[in-house]
Design a protein around this motif. Structure first.
Motif, mmCIF file in Angstrom:
data_model
loop_
_atom_site.group_PDB
_atom_site.id
_atom_site.type_symbol
_atom_site.label_atom_id
_atom_site.label_comp_id
_atom_site.label_asym_id
_atom_site.label_seq_id
_atom_site.Cartn_x
_atom_site.Cartn_y
_atom_site.Cartn_z
ATOM 1 N N ASN A 1 -3.545 5.444 -4.161
ATOM 2 C CA ASN A 1 -3.311 4.664 -3.550
ATOM 3 C C ASN A 1 -2.136 3.856 -3.852
ATOM 4 O O ASN A 1 -1.619 3.138 -3.268
ATOM 5 N N ARG A 2 -1.455 4.047 -5.106
ATOM 6 C CA ARG A 2 -0.482 3.325 -5.124
ATOM 7 C C ARG A 2 0.642 3.659 -4.672
ATOM 8 O O ARG A 2 1.575 3.279 -4.763
ATOM 9 N N HIS B 1 7.039 -0.418 0.541
ATOM 10 C CA HIS B 1 9.219 0.337 0.264
ATOM 11 C C HIS B 1 9.517 0.361 2.095
ATOM 12 O O HIS B 1 10.405 -0.160 2.203
ATOM 13 N N MET B 2 8.536 0.578 3.211
ATOM 14 C CA MET B 2 8.538 0.070 4.665
ATOM 15 C C MET B 2 8.906 -0.961 5.147
ATOM 16 O O MET B 2 9.723 -1.516 5.917
ATOM 17 N N GLU B 3 7.631 -1.660 4.434
ATOM 18 C CA GLU B 3 7.756 -3.346 4.879
ATOM 19 C C GLU B 3 9.921 -4.545 4.385
ATOM 20 O O GLU B 3 10.139 -5.278 4.968
ATOM 21 N N VAL B 4 10.128 -3.669 3.436
ATOM 22 C CA VAL B 4 11.130 -4.333 2.602
ATOM 23 C C VAL B 4 12.600 -3.491 3.792
ATOM 24 O O VAL B 4 13.676 -3.882 3.841
ATOM 25 N N LEU B 5 12.399 -1.941 3.775
ATOM 26 C CA LEU B 5 13.163 -1.361 5.224
ATOM 27 C C LEU B 5 13.298 -2.291 5.866
ATOM 28 O O LEU B 5 13.981 -2.359 7.499
ATOM 29 N N TYR C 1 4.759 2.869 -1.530
ATOM 30 C CA TYR C 1 4.844 3.516 0.169
ATOM 31 C C TYR C 1 5.667 2.177 1.758
ATOM 32 O O TYR C 1 6.676 1.704 2.219
ATOM 33 N N ALA C 2 3.973 1.967 1.513
ATOM 34 C CA ALA C 2 4.013 0.728 2.566
ATOM 35 C C ALA C 2 4.785 -0.800 1.981
ATOM 36 O O ALA C 2 6.158 -1.588 3.417
#
Length: 338
Positions: free
Chosen positions: A173-174, A182-186, A179-180
């Motif tokens: 879960n962590r 990280h994708m939001e930041v990208l 990952y979510a």
């Protein structure tokens, strides 16, 4: 006498249960008070939380062994909140100790579920006569061996499996959350420069600065980008953009967010910054550019405008900074002609 003895044992059992529940509540209240005043980000605190949880569940399991078998899972659930193998081993060790304690002490006081199963050593028919009455009594000769083999050991196996499963589920879960994020930041970052992109810029204009009493805006627009693209090629033009942006990014932090809002246009929004802080930031950017300009075959420069005021007027401040930038650009072109 048998009736009296049974009533006496019943009262004793109620007293034990009451003491266990009161003790559990006492430790719970003490723990909650401690967590309120302690820094929960300290590394050792998570071990104290697990120990606190195990103490409470051990007391509960000792007094309510008929019903509290699942209470042993509570420390495991706390452990799953962290991605620490050491904490997992620590929790497993304490849980095993807790299981031994609650079963053996509970059996000693006659309130353990094991008492019902281990007082006899034969099938039920062995103890009932033809009239359907109990005719003999016989204790199991290997009480503690049976307690460990049939009660403690299976529970420890179950708890250990729960720890492993919860640890891996929590870790997964962590990982998914990271990952979510990280994708939001990208999705918020301009891939070419590393600055926030225009989408992020438009988003924060609506939400972030309305209540900030002092905000400054710095507006950059690269000079002669089209000329460099036409004469040196787009690769050199892209290098110019990255160079200007990198030196802006080096000045950025949580209170100084920088954005690429166009091909060669950049904005930095500064929280709680007055004119002096704004000018200091601009001067530092210029000094950084001056220190590297000899490394390039083309000129590195940008026209700059700034404005400062209340956060609720951010849109107007950006407009003023843009206008001041164009004044600076006009002066730059006039100086080049002369």
């Amino acid at each position: 006498y048998g009736w009296f003895n049974s009533r006496h044992e019943s009262y004793k059992h109620k007293e034990i249960v009451f003491v266990c529940m009161a003790s559990s509540l006492f430790f719970y209240v003490i723990g909650m008070i401690c967590w309120h005043f302690m820094d929960l980000n300290k590394k050792y605190v998570k071990y104290l939380i697990i120990l606190w949880t195990v103490i409470i569940t051990t007391i509960m399991s000792t007094g309510l062994t008929f019903h509290a078998f699942l209470a042993g899972v509570l420390p495991i659930l706390f452990c799953s909140l962290y991605s620490s193998k050491r904490l997992m081993v620590f929790t497993a060790f304490l849980t095993i100790i807790s299981t031994f304690f609650s079963v053996l002490v509970g059996y000693h006081y006659g309130i353990c579920d094991a008492n019902m199963a281990l007082l006899i050593g034969e099938p039920l028919s062995f103890y009932i006569n033809e009239a359907g009455e109990f005719s003999r009594t016989q204790l199991n000769d290997n009480i503690y061996y049976c307690l460990i083999l049939f009660f403690v050991f299976p529970r420890c196996i179950i708890y250990t499996m729960c720890i492993i499963v919860c640890f891996n589920v929590g870790k997964l879960n962590r990982s998914n959350v990271e990952y979510a994020r990280h994708m939001e930041v990208l999705a918020e970052i301009d891939g070419m420069t590393g600055l926030y992109n225009k989408s992020k810029y438009l988003s924060i204009l609506k939400n972030e600065y309305d209540e900030i009493p002092q905000v400054s805006v710095i507006f950059w627009d690269i000079n002669n980008l089209k000329v460099i693209n036409d004469t040196n090629g787009h690769e050199e033009g892209d290098l110019l953009i990255r160079t200007v942006a990198t030196n802006i990014l080096n000045l950025a932090n949580e209170n100084k967010k920088a954005f690429r809002i166009g091909g060669d246009e950049f904005i930095m929004i500064l929280k709680d910054a007055d004119e002096a802080e704004t000018l200091k930031t601009i001067d530092l950017w210029k000094k950084n550019i001056d220190s590297i300009k000899d490394e390039y075959s083309f000129e590195i420069s940008a026209s700059i405008g700034y404005a400062f005021g209340h956060g609720k007027d951010l849109q107007e401040l950006i407009k003023q900074a843009d206008e001041n930038m164009y004044i600076d650009k006009k002066q730059y072109h006039e100086s080049v002609k002369n």
